[in-house]
Design a protein around this motif. Structure first.
Motif, PDB file in Angstrom:
ATOM      1  N   PHE A 181      -8.068  10.686 -16.514  1.00 38.02           N
ATOM      2  CA  PHE A 181      -6.542  10.843 -16.242  1.00 38.02           C
ATOM      3  C   PHE A 181      -6.467  11.242 -14.725  1.00 38.02           C
ATOM      4  O   PHE A 181      -6.770  12.305 -14.396  1.00 38.02           O
ATOM      5  CB  PHE A 181      -6.054  12.235 -16.967  1.00 38.02           C
ATOM      6  N   LEU A 182      -5.841  10.595 -13.964  1.00 40.22           N
ATOM      7  CA  LEU A 182      -5.669  10.802 -12.514  1.00 40.22           C
ATOM      8  C   LEU A 182      -4.102  11.183 -12.234  1.00 40.22           C
ATOM      9  O   LEU A 182      -3.277  10.369 -12.636  1.00 40.22           O
ATOM     10  CB  LEU A 182      -6.077   9.473 -11.801  1.00 40.22           C
ATOM     11  N   GLN A 183      -3.896  12.457 -11.581  1.00 43.01           N
ATOM     12  CA  GLN A 183      -2.891  12.914 -11.313  1.00 43.01           C
ATOM     13  C   GLN A 183      -2.561  12.807  -9.836  1.00 43.01           C
ATOM     14  O   GLN A 183      -3.470  13.278  -8.985  1.00 43.01           O
ATOM     15  CB  GLN A 183      -2.516  14.384 -11.821  1.00 43.01           C
ATOM     16  N   PHE A 184      -1.335  12.219  -9.401  1.00 43.22           N
ATOM     17  CA  PHE A 184      -0.995  12.390  -8.088  1.00 43.22           C
ATOM     18  C   PHE A 184       0.444  12.395  -7.858  1.00 43.22           C
ATOM     19  O   PHE A 184       1.379  12.405  -8.914  1.00 43.22           O
ATOM     20  CB  PHE A 184      -1.583  10.995  -7.359  1.00 43.22           C
ATOM     21  N   GLN A 185       0.944  12.884  -6.676  1.00 41.93           N
ATOM     22  CA  GLN A 185       2.441  13.248  -6.685  1.00 41.93           C
ATOM     23  C   GLN A 185       2.943  12.490  -5.385  1.00 41.93           C
ATOM     24  O   GLN A 185       2.260  12.253  -4.364  1.00 41.93           O
ATOM     25  CB  GLN A 185       2.459  14.619  -6.289  1.00 41.93           C
ATOM     26  N   THR A 186       4.159  11.980  -5.718  1.00 44.49           N
ATOM     27  CA  THR A 186       4.962  11.203  -4.655  1.00 44.49           C
ATOM     28  C   THR A 186       6.387  11.824  -4.701  1.00 44.49           C
ATOM     29  O   THR A 186       7.027  11.759  -5.815  1.00 44.49           O
ATOM     30  CB  THR A 186       4.832   9.928  -4.591  1.00 44.49           C
ATOM     31  N   GLY A 187       7.172  12.099  -3.657  1.00 47.89           N
ATOM     32  CA  GLY A 187       8.497  12.304  -3.893  1.00 47.89           C
ATOM     33  C   GLY A 187       8.627  13.739  -4.595  1.00 47.89           C
ATOM     34  O   GLY A 187       9.807  13.622  -5.289  1.00 47.89           O
ATOM     35  N   GLY A 188       7.852  14.483  -4.710  1.00 50.95           N
ATOM     36  CA  GLY A 188       8.212  15.451  -5.811  1.00 50.95           C
ATOM     37  C   GLY A 188       7.922  15.462  -7.110  1.00 50.95           C
ATOM     38  O   GLY A 188       8.088  16.130  -7.851  1.00 50.95           O
ATOM     39  N   GLN A 189       7.535  14.265  -7.539  1.00 50.55           N
ATOM     40  CA  GLN A 189       7.031  13.926  -8.614  1.00 50.55           C
ATOM     41  C   GLN A 189       5.516  13.652  -9.103  1.00 50.55           C
ATOM     42  O   GLN A 189       4.860  12.964  -8.449  1.00 50.55           O
ATOM     43  CB  GLN A 189       7.949  12.467  -9.214  1.00 50.55           C
ATOM     44  N   LEU A 190       5.379  14.191 -10.093  1.00 51.67           N
ATOM     45  CA  LEU A 190       3.752  14.265 -10.769  1.00 51.67           C
ATOM     46  C   LEU A 190       3.747  13.015 -11.593  1.00 51.67           C
ATOM     47  O   LEU A 190       4.457  12.826 -12.519  1.00 51.67           O
ATOM     48  CB  LEU A 190       3.419  15.378 -11.231  1.00 51.67           C
ATOM     49  N   HIS A 191       2.769  12.176 -11.249  1.00 50.81           N
ATOM     50  CA  HIS A 191       2.194  10.880 -12.002  1.00 50.81           C
ATOM     51  C   HIS A 191       0.961  10.987 -12.560  1.00 50.81           C
ATOM     52  O   HIS A 191       0.104  11.735 -12.002  1.00 50.81           O
ATOM     53  CB  HIS A 191       2.468   9.655 -11.190  1.00 50.81           C
ATOM     54  N   THR A 192       0.777  10.708 -14.009  1.00 47.23           N
ATOM     55  CA  THR A 192      -0.579  10.540 -14.609  1.00 47.23           C
ATOM     56  C   THR A 192      -0.825   9.245 -14.950  1.00 47.23           C
ATOM     57  O   THR A 192      -0.327   8.736 -15.776  1.00 47.23           O
ATOM     58  CB  THR A 192      -0.581  11.517 -15.716  1.00 47.23           C
ATOM     59  N   PRO A 221       0.765  -1.252  -0.098  1.00 50.02           N
ATOM     60  CA  PRO A 221       0.312  -0.025   0.036  1.00 50.02           C
ATOM     61  C   PRO A 221       0.748   1.155   0.032  1.00 50.02           C
ATOM     62  O   PRO A 221       1.860   1.298   0.729  1.00 50.02           O
ATOM     63  CB  PRO A 221      -0.823   0.100   1.232  1.00 50.02           C
ATOM     64  N   VAL A 222       0.392   2.231  -0.597  1.00 54.14           N
ATOM     65  CA  VAL A 222       1.184   3.455  -0.683  1.00 54.14           C
ATOM     66  C   VAL A 222       0.643   4.495   0.252  1.00 54.14           C
ATOM     67  O   VAL A 222      -0.702   4.731   0.266  1.00 54.14           O
ATOM     68  CB  VAL A 222       1.073   4.149  -2.244  1.00 54.14           C
ATOM     69  N   THR A 223       1.518   5.089   1.087  1.00 56.34           N
ATOM     70  CA  THR A 223       0.717   5.909   2.143  1.00 56.34           C
ATOM     71  C   THR A 223       1.798   7.048   2.263  1.00 56.34           C
ATOM     72  O   THR A 223       1.648   7.955   3.165  1.00 56.34           O
ATOM     73  CB  THR A 223       1.154   5.311   3.647  1.00 56.34           C
ATOM     74  N   ASP A 224       2.303   7.618   0.943  1.00 57.31           N
ATOM     75  CA  ASP A 224       3.136   8.690   1.004  1.00 57.31           C
ATOM     76  C   ASP A 224       2.612   9.478  -0.177  1.00 57.31           C
ATOM     77  O   ASP A 224       3.613  10.431  -0.594  1.00 57.31           O
ATOM     78  CB  ASP A 224       4.744   8.300   0.927  1.00 57.31           C
ATOM     79  N   LEU A 225       1.547   9.733  -0.614  1.00 54.73           N
ATOM     80  CA  LEU A 225       0.961  10.680  -1.331  1.00 54.73           C
ATOM     81  C   LEU A 225       1.204  11.966  -1.038  1.00 54.73           C
ATOM     82  O   LEU A 225       0.934  12.406   0.334  1.00 54.73           O
ATOM     83  CB  LEU A 225      -0.390  10.338  -1.828  1.00 54.73           C
ATOM     84  N   GLN A 226       1.587  13.049  -1.970  1.00 61.35           N
ATOM     85  CA  GLN A 226       1.716  14.441  -1.427  1.00 61.35           C
ATOM     86  C   GLN A 226       0.655  15.152  -1.815  1.00 61.35           C
ATOM     87  O   GLN A 226       0.128  15.020  -3.008  1.00 61.35           O
ATOM     88  CB  GLN A 226       3.121  14.969  -1.970  1.00 61.35           C
ATOM     89  N   PRO A 227       0.377  16.206  -1.261  1.00 59.88           N
ATOM     90  CA  PRO A 227      -0.908  17.308  -1.865  1.00 59.88           C
ATOM     91  C   PRO A 227      -0.248  17.764  -3.075  1.00 59.88           C
ATOM     92  O   PRO A 227       0.764  18.154  -3.331  1.00 59.88           O
ATOM     93  CB  PRO A 227      -0.878  18.110  -0.702  1.00 59.88           C
ATOM     94  N   TYR A 228      -1.363  17.814  -3.895  1.00 59.59           N
ATOM     95  CA  TYR A 228      -1.000  18.340  -5.354  1.00 59.59           C
ATOM     96  C   TYR A 228      -2.442  19.009  -5.689  1.00 59.59           C
ATOM     97  O   TYR A 228      -3.411  18.742  -5.690  1.00 59.59           O
ATOM     98  CB  TYR A 228      -0.945  17.230  -6.476  1.00 59.59           C
ATOM     99  N   LEU A 229      -2.288  20.514  -6.080  1.00 60.17           N
ATOM    100  CA  LEU A 229      -3.270  21.416  -6.165  1.00 60.17           C
ATOM    101  C   LEU A 229      -4.205  21.260  -4.860  1.00 60.17           C
ATOM    102  O   LEU A 229      -5.437  21.380  -4.807  1.00 60.17           O
ATOM    103  CB  LEU A 229      -4.033  20.946  -7.339  1.00 60.17           C
ATOM    104  N   ASP A 230      -3.655  21.139  -3.552  1.00 61.47           N
ATOM    105  CA  ASP A 230      -4.359  21.182  -2.409  1.00 61.47           C
ATOM    106  C   ASP A 230      -5.358  20.166  -1.947  1.00 61.47           C
ATOM    107  O   ASP A 230      -6.214  19.903  -1.218  1.00 61.47           O
ATOM    108  CB  ASP A 230      -5.610  22.271  -2.182  1.00 61.47           C
ATOM    109  N   THR A 231      -4.910  18.777  -2.759  1.00 58.06           N
ATOM    110  CA  THR A 231      -5.727  17.577  -2.469  1.00 58.06           C
ATOM    111  C   THR A 231      -4.572  16.530  -2.950  1.00 58.06           C
ATOM    112  O   THR A 231      -3.615  16.784  -3.264  1.00 58.06           O
ATOM    113  CB  THR A 231      -6.956  17.602  -3.434  1.00 58.06           C
ATOM    114  N   TYR A 232      -5.023  15.156  -2.731  1.00 60.73           N
ATOM    115  CA  TYR A 232      -4.195  14.160  -2.766  1.00 60.73           C
ATOM    116  C   TYR A 232      -4.216  13.560  -4.231  1.00 60.73           C
ATOM    117  O   TYR A 232      -3.445  12.665  -4.823  1.00 60.73           O
ATOM    118  CB  TYR A 232      -4.402  13.073  -2.027  1.00 60.73           C
TER     119      TYR A 232
END
Length: 308
Positions: free
Chosen positions: A289-300, A232-243
């Motif tokens: 298209f679901l965008q989320f961020q981890t470790g400062g990197q944006l994923h789509t 399980p991933v538990t380190d999602l970072q806020p992106y545009l004020d949301t996860y």
């Protein structure tokens, strides 16, 4: 007889008052919803604007934060007096190119006062007619109200460009708009078939799974789960004020929907599950298209979602 008629008259009057009271309560309940809604984001209810072609330059015209109901589909170039204007109808293929545009208000003048929504004054999207090539940009505005979106290289074909914004003043103050136009990219446009509907996809080593069965025109819960290497991933970072930020486009007409999780933000500790309250107006396939961020990197992450 006169007594009977007066009694009947009184009963009819009381019935009319009762009906009026019920109607007033009904209208009050409907009016209690915030109508300043971004299309597809549940900030409030509003009538969907019809698709439009148009513009002075001969271009074609153009659903959640869970605070209300769906509004519009983003397919109009103009709504409630606000208009997306651009002189650009053709964009060169295979090279980055700035797209300049203005938002004009009901007075015909460029709007320069906007409200920050999800940390930005303007959100801008690009998608080809076959729902490929997704771009989510944040344009910059000059003092005269001219916006510039730095588009990455586009492949040949017809592209729809969407501007999402909230006026900070004027008749549309506080109302969320999504307007769009199309541009042509010259060249041999080879369409890409839409991938089959699936509840899971992988991007950058992350497995994203969508659980739920959305139905057209109905608010429905969705859960998105994130995993990596089976954990399980538990380190999602806020992106545009949301996860997470979801843009979804309807197959066939390119209607745009926005979805954002209800899950509260708590630092860099998002996941593994995010809850959504999705309302998609139309049945059929939606390219997500679901965008989320981890470790400062944006994923789509991309997948096709089937809506009944």
């Amino acid at each position: 007889m006169s007594i009977s008629l007066r009694a009947i008259s009184r009963r009819r009057a009381m019935a009319a008052v009762g009906a009026a009271t019920v109607l007033a309560l009904t209208l009050s309940a409907c009016g209690s919803t915030d109508h300043s809604s971004m299309p597809g984001m549940n900030h409030g209810a509003a009538t969907s604007s019809a698709s439009a072609t148009g513009g002075t330059h001969g271009m074609d015209g153009m659903d959640g934060m869970d605070h209300g109901a769906v509004s519009g589909d983003g397919l109009a170039a103009e709504k409630d007096g606000y208009r997306l204007d651009s002189r650009t109808t053709t964009v060169p293929a295979s090279q980055a190119d700035p797209y300049a545009f203005t938002i004009t208000g009901p007075d015909g003048k460029p709007v320069t006062d906007f409200t920050v929504e999800q940390t930005k004054l303007m959100h801008f999207y690009a998608i080809r007619s076959d729902l490929t090539g997704y771009q989510h940009l944040h344009p910059t505005m000059a003092a005269d109200g001219t916006w510039t979106a730095d588009l990455a290289a586009l492949t040949p074909g017809t592209w729809r460009l969407y501007a999402s914004f909230t006026p900070g003043s004027g008749s549309g103050k506080g109302q969320d708009f999504v307007l769009s136009r199309t541009v042509t990219v010259p060249g041999n446009a080879a369409p890409t078939p839409l991938p089959a509907a699936s509840t899971t996809t992988t991007v950058d080593g992350y497995t994203v799974t969508v659980q739920g069965e959305p139905m057209a025109g109905m608010a429905h819960p969705l859960t998105v789960t994130f995993a990596k290497d089976g954990q399980p991933v538990t380190d999602l970072q806020p992106y545009l004020d949301t996860y997470a930020h979801i843009s979804a486009f309807h197959e066939g007409d390119q209607s745009l929907a926005h979805l954002h999780p209800e899950t509260p933000v708590n630092g860099d500790h998002g996941g593994p599950n995010l809850s959504f309250h999705a309302q998609l107006a139309k049945s059929g396939n939606w390219r997500v298209f679901l965008q989320f961020q981890t470790g400062g990197q944006l994923h789509t992450a991309e997948l096709t979602l089937r809506v009944s």
